[in-house]
Design an enzyme around this catalytic site. Structure first.
Site, short mmCIF file in Angstrom:
data_model
loop_
_atom_site.label_atom_id
_atom_site.label_comp_id
_atom_site.label_asym_id
_atom_site.label_seq_id
_atom_site.Cartn_x
_atom_site.Cartn_y
_atom_site.Cartn_z
CG HIS A 272 -6.91 43.57 64.76
ND1 HIS A 272 -6.27 42.46 65.25
CD2 HIS A 272 -5.90 44.44 64.44
CE1 HIS A 272 -4.96 42.65 65.21
NE2 HIS A 272 -4.72 43.84 64.73
CG ASN B 101 -8.35 39.56 63.64
OD1 ASN B 101 -7.92 40.66 63.32
ND2 ASN B 101 -8.47 39.18 64.89
CD GLU C 231 -8.38 41.69 68.11
OE1 GLU C 231 -8.63 41.01 67.10
OE2 GLU C 231 -7.24 42.11 68.36
CG ASP D 179 -3.81 50.78 69.42
OD1 ASP D 179 -2.78 51.41 69.11
OD2 ASP D 179 -4.23 49.83 68.76
C1 F6R Z 1 -1.58 49.55 65.79
C2 F6R Z 1 -2.80 48.80 65.82
C3 F6R Z 1 -3.01 47.49 65.11
C4 F6R Z 1 -2.15 47.28 63.87
C5 F6R Z 1 -2.47 45.92 63.23
C6 F6R Z 1 -1.58 45.64 62.04
O1 F6R Z 1 -1.66 50.74 66.54
O2 F6R Z 1 -3.69 49.25 66.44
O3 F6R Z 1 -4.38 47.39 64.78
O4 F6R Z 1 -2.36 48.30 62.97
O5 F6R Z 1 -2.32 44.90 64.16
O6 F6R Z 1 -0.28 45.48 62.49
P1 F6R Z 1 0.95 45.31 61.49
O7 F6R Z 1 1.12 46.61 60.79
O8 F6R Z 1 2.09 44.98 62.38
O9 F6R Z 1 0.57 44.20 60.54
#
Ligand code: F6R
Length: 242
Positions: A138, A136, A143, A67
């Site tokens: 995601h 959550n 989301e 992303d």
């Molecule tokens: C990253 C992404 C997000 C993260 C998620 C967890 O490219 O797309 O989905 O993987 O928010 O983030 P952390 O590892 O910071 O808990």
């Protein structure tokens, strides 16, 4: 699903790096699907360390990231391109031309999504997709409540996400309002999925995602339907499932 439990973040990072390394060694021209966020940073550091020791060669590896924020230049320190350069690409011998992150500055983000889908297809799909997981559930910027069948698409960030991200920007107004993300369909097409989780604050969502019902309200729950998932976590993150 295979589950690897490690004592702590460092151990989890090492195990995850082992799995990525196995791909790179067995298939030097593999396609790595990569993620940003705090969880995979230790894994990237471990990969860099093994590269510096001469144990890994990224010269033929291709990568495709999950992303990117719409509107952020690759040089912006909050862009995911910048993150990848800083945390991995600048430190190993991957060919910059073989690294792919959605273009946040594309004048037509929808067209950029189609281009990105083509990039993934032209590489023959993803060999291993690394995923972190939000509290959550995601994955990428998918989301809760979004359709499972989307490929790369543009998402409007929720007010909660914008507020959570505001601390990284000079003001809330500067926080991007949209992002480009691989969809659940793109993620599910990867041949292997490597989920990395760390910390007690992830324990509840790990249980929901992997042992609860498969529902769009918990996007990561769809991973239960994937035939080749590896979950790498530390004891704290896996505490509710062990
Ligand atoms: C990253 C992404 C997000 C993260 C998620 C967890 O490219 O797309 O989905 O993987 O928010 O983030 P952390 O590892 O910071 O808990």
């Amino acid at each position: 699903m295979k589950i690897y439990v490690s004592d702590d973040y460092k151990g989890m990072s090492r195990k995850a790096a082992n799995i990525v390394s196995a791909q790179v060694i067995l298939n030097p021209a593999c396609v790595l699907g990569l993620a940003t966020g705090s969880t995979p940073i230790g894994m990237y550091q471990q990969l860099i360390d093994w590269y510096n020791k001469g144990d890994l060669d990224f010269s033929q590896v291709k990568s495709v990231n999950l992303d990117e924020y719409v509107g952020l230049a690759p040089t912006h320190d909050q862009s995911y391109r910048y993150f990848m350069q800083h945390n991995l690409f600048d430190h190993v011998n991957i060919d910059p031309a073989n690294t792919n992150v959605p273009n946040g500055l594309a004048s037509d983000p929808e067209a950029e999504c189609q281009r990105y889908n083509e990039v993934i297809r032209s590489m023959g799909g993803i060999d291993v997709q690394v995923l972190g997981m939000g509290h959550n559930g995601h994955i990428g910027f998918n989301e809760p409540g979004q359709a499972f069948e989307l490929e790369t698409h543009v998402v409007d960030l929720t007010e909660r996400t914008i507020e959570a991200n505001a601390r990284f920007f000079a003001s809330k107004d500067e926080v991007p309002k949209r992002a480009i993300t691989m969809g659940i369909k793109s993620i599910m097409q990867a041949r292997q999925i490597l989920v990395v989780v760390s910390g007690e604050d992830k324990a509840e969502i790990v249980k929901k995602a992997f042992f609860g019902p498969v529902v769009p309200q918990v996007p990561a729950s769809i991973l239960q339907m994937h035939p080749n998932v590896v979950l790498c976590g530390d004891k704290a993150a896996l505490s509710q499932i062990l």
